[in-house]
Motif scaffolding. Structure first.
Motif, PDB file in Angstrom:
ATOM      1  N   TYR A  46      99.784  56.419 -18.123  1.00  8.59           N
ATOM      2  CA  TYR A  46      98.617  56.797 -18.917  1.00  8.59           C
ATOM      3  C   TYR A  46      97.313  56.405 -18.217  1.00  8.59           C
ATOM      4  CZ  TYR A  46     101.981  57.810 -22.594  1.00  8.59           C
ATOM      5  OH  TYR A  46     103.025  58.330 -23.320  1.00  8.59           O
ATOM      6  N   ILE A  49      96.745  59.233 -15.644  1.00  5.28           N
ATOM      7  CA  ILE A  49      96.194  60.503 -16.107  1.00  5.28           C
ATOM      8  C   ILE A  49      94.780  60.337 -16.676  1.00  5.28           C
ATOM      9  CG2 ILE A  49      98.477  61.476 -16.541  1.00  5.28           C
ATOM     10  CD1 ILE A  49      98.050  61.023 -19.509  1.00  5.28           C
ATOM     11  N   PRO A  53      90.534  62.800 -15.748  1.00  2.00           N
ATOM     12  CA  PRO A  53      90.709  63.399 -17.069  1.00  2.00           C
ATOM     13  C   PRO A  53      90.573  64.911 -17.153  1.00  2.00           C
ATOM     14  CG  PRO A  53      88.535  62.433 -16.885  1.00  2.00           C
ATOM     15  CD  PRO A  53      89.257  62.086 -15.618  1.00  2.00           C
ATOM     16  N   ARG A  56      88.391  68.295 -20.344  1.00  2.00           N
ATOM     17  CA  ARG A  56      88.533  68.019 -21.778  1.00  2.00           C
ATOM     18  C   ARG A  56      87.989  69.189 -22.621  1.00  2.00           C
ATOM     19  NH1 ARG A  56      92.079  64.557 -20.850  1.00  2.00           N
ATOM     20  NH2 ARG A  56      91.619  62.347 -20.609  1.00  2.00           N
ATOM     21  N   GLU A  88      94.251  66.960 -26.968  1.00  2.00           N
ATOM     22  CA  GLU A  88      94.241  66.667 -25.533  1.00  2.00           C
ATOM     23  C   GLU A  88      95.545  66.010 -25.085  1.00  2.00           C
ATOM     24  OE1 GLU A  88      92.448  67.133 -22.812  1.00  2.00           O
ATOM     25  OE2 GLU A  88      91.020  68.410 -23.858  1.00  2.00           O
ATOM     26  N   HIS A  91      98.131  68.564 -24.639  1.00  2.00           N
ATOM     27  CA  HIS A  91      97.865  69.290 -23.386  1.00  2.00           C
ATOM     28  C   HIS A  91      98.341  68.483 -22.179  1.00  2.00           C
ATOM     29  CE1 HIS A  91      95.967  71.743 -20.391  1.00  2.00           C
ATOM     30  NE2 HIS A  91      95.102  70.806 -20.066  1.00  2.00           N
ATOM     31  N   GLU A  92      98.016  67.199 -22.165  1.00  2.00           N
ATOM     32  CA  GLU A  92      98.426  66.359 -21.041  1.00  2.00           C
ATOM     33  C   GLU A  92      99.956  66.275 -20.955  1.00  2.00           C
ATOM     34  OE1 GLU A  92      96.692  65.191 -18.702  1.00  2.00           O
ATOM     35  OE2 GLU A  92      94.626  65.066 -19.403  1.00  2.00           O
ATOM     36  N   LEU A  95     101.235  69.307 -19.324  1.00  2.00           N
ATOM     37  CA  LEU A  95     100.984  69.317 -17.882  1.00  2.00           C
ATOM     38  C   LEU A  95     102.024  68.500 -17.128  1.00  2.00           C
ATOM     39  CD1 LEU A  95      97.081  68.991 -17.646  1.00  2.00           C
ATOM     40  CD2 LEU A  95      98.501  71.049 -17.555  1.00  2.00           C
ATOM     41  N   ARG A 107      97.848  67.168  -9.092  1.00  2.00           N
ATOM     42  CA  ARG A 107      97.236  67.580 -10.345  1.00  2.00           C
ATOM     43  C   ARG A 107      95.821  67.035 -10.333  1.00  2.00           C
ATOM     44  NH1 ARG A 107      97.551  71.299 -14.061  1.00  2.00           N
ATOM     45  NH2 ARG A 107      99.848  71.125 -13.987  1.00  2.00           N
ATOM     46  N   ARG A 108      94.829  67.928 -10.352  1.00  2.00           N
ATOM     47  CA  ARG A 108      93.419  67.534 -10.303  1.00  2.00           C
ATOM     48  C   ARG A 108      93.107  66.709  -9.060  1.00  2.00           C
ATOM     49  NH1 ARG A 108      94.040  65.629 -16.515  1.00  2.00           N
ATOM     50  NH2 ARG A 108      93.967  67.679 -17.506  1.00  2.00           N
ATOM     51  N   SER A 112     100.529  64.219  -8.840  1.00  2.00           N
ATOM     52  CA  SER A 112     101.010  64.537 -10.185  1.00  2.00           C
ATOM     53  C   SER A 112     101.865  63.371 -10.701  1.00  2.00           C
ATOM     54  CB  SER A 112     101.836  65.823 -10.162  1.00  2.00           C
ATOM     55  OG  SER A 112     103.038  65.630  -9.415  1.00  2.00           O
TER      56      SER A 112
END
Length: 201
Positions: A46, A49, A53, A56, A88, A91-92, A95, A107-108, A112
Motif C-alpha cells: 500500500y 501504490i 498515486p 485520482r 479509488e 480502481h487500484e 490495476l 505501472r505509472r 508494478s
C-alpha cells in the motif's frame, strides 16, 4: 452560499461550504494512507501504490458530484472523502490484477505490484484492497440512508455487478480468442459465450 440550480426552475438552493477541490484531494490522499497503512500484512504494497498515486480522476468525480448536492441532501465531508477513496481503492485493486493478467512490469513509471512483490502476493493484496473498499463504501451508504435511499433502483447497476463484469473482463483477457474473432472484437457479453466449459473432477 446561495446558488442557482439549473434543474430547479429558478429556485435557489443552499450549497454547504466545503474545502476547495485541491484541499479535498489532499484529504483523499491522507485518508487512504490512514485506512490502508495500519501495520498489517500489505503495508509495504500500500505504501508502494500510494507513493505513485496517479491522477485520482475517480475520486475527483465523486467529490465534484458531492458539490452538486443541495444542503438538504448534503453528505458530511468525511463521508464524501471516504466514498471517493472507496472508488479509488477498487480502481487500484483492479490495476493490481490487471498487471498480473498482462504481465506488466511497470505501472505509472514505477515497478508494478506483481513485479515488485510477486504475483501471488499481488493477487492477495488486490482482493484485500477490494474488500477494504467495499467496507468503506458500505459504511458510507449505511450512515447516509436519506441520501442513498434510492441506491440500487437502477436495473443492472450495482457495485457487485460492476466488480463481476470487471473480473470477468480480466479473465477473458487471459483466454485465447477463437482465430475467426479479430482482436478486441465484440463486447464482454459476446465473449462470455466463448468461455470454456468448467473442468470436471
Amino acid at each position: 452560499m446561495s446558488v442557482l440550480s439549473p434543474a430547479s426552475d429558478g429556485v435557489t438552493i443552499d450549497r454547504p461550504s466545503v474545502a476547495q477541490p485541491s484541499d479535498q484531494m489532499a484529504l483523499v490522499a491522507n485518508r487512504m494512507h490512514e485506512i490502508l497503512v495500519t501495520g498489517g500484512t500489505f503495508d509495504a504494497i500500500y505504501r508502494h501504490i500510494l507513493a505513485v498515486p496517479g491522477k485520482r480522476v475517480r475520486a475527483g468525480l465523486v467529490l465534484a458530484c458531492a458539490r452538486l448536492l443541495p444542503s438538504a441532501a448534503a453528505v458530511p465531508l468525511r463521508d464524501v472523502v471516504d466514498l471517493a477513496i472507496g472508488i479509488e481503492m477498487l480502481h487500484e485493486a483492479s490495476l493490481m490484477h490487471d498487471d498480473i493478467c498482462d504481465g506488466s512490469l511497470l505501472r505509472r513509471n514505477a515497478p508494478s505490484v506483481p513485479a515488485a512483490f510477486g504475483v501471488r502476493t499481488a493477487a492477495r493484496a488486490g482482493f484485500h484492497l477490494a474488500g477494504q473498499a467495499l467496507q468503506v463504501v458500505a459504511r458510507v451508504l449505511a450512515d447516509n440512508t436519506a441520501v442513498f435511499t434510492r441506491h440500487g433502483e437502477a436495473p443492472g447497476v450495482t457495485y457487485l455487478d460492476g466488480i463481476s463484469e470487471l473480473s470477468f473482463g480480466q479473465l477473458v483477457e487471459t483466454l485465447p480468442l477463437p482465430r475467426k474473432t479479430p482482436p478486441c472484437a465484440g463486447s464482454t457479453k459476446s465473449l462470455r459465450a466463448q468461455k470454456p466449459a468448467p473442468c470436471s473432477g
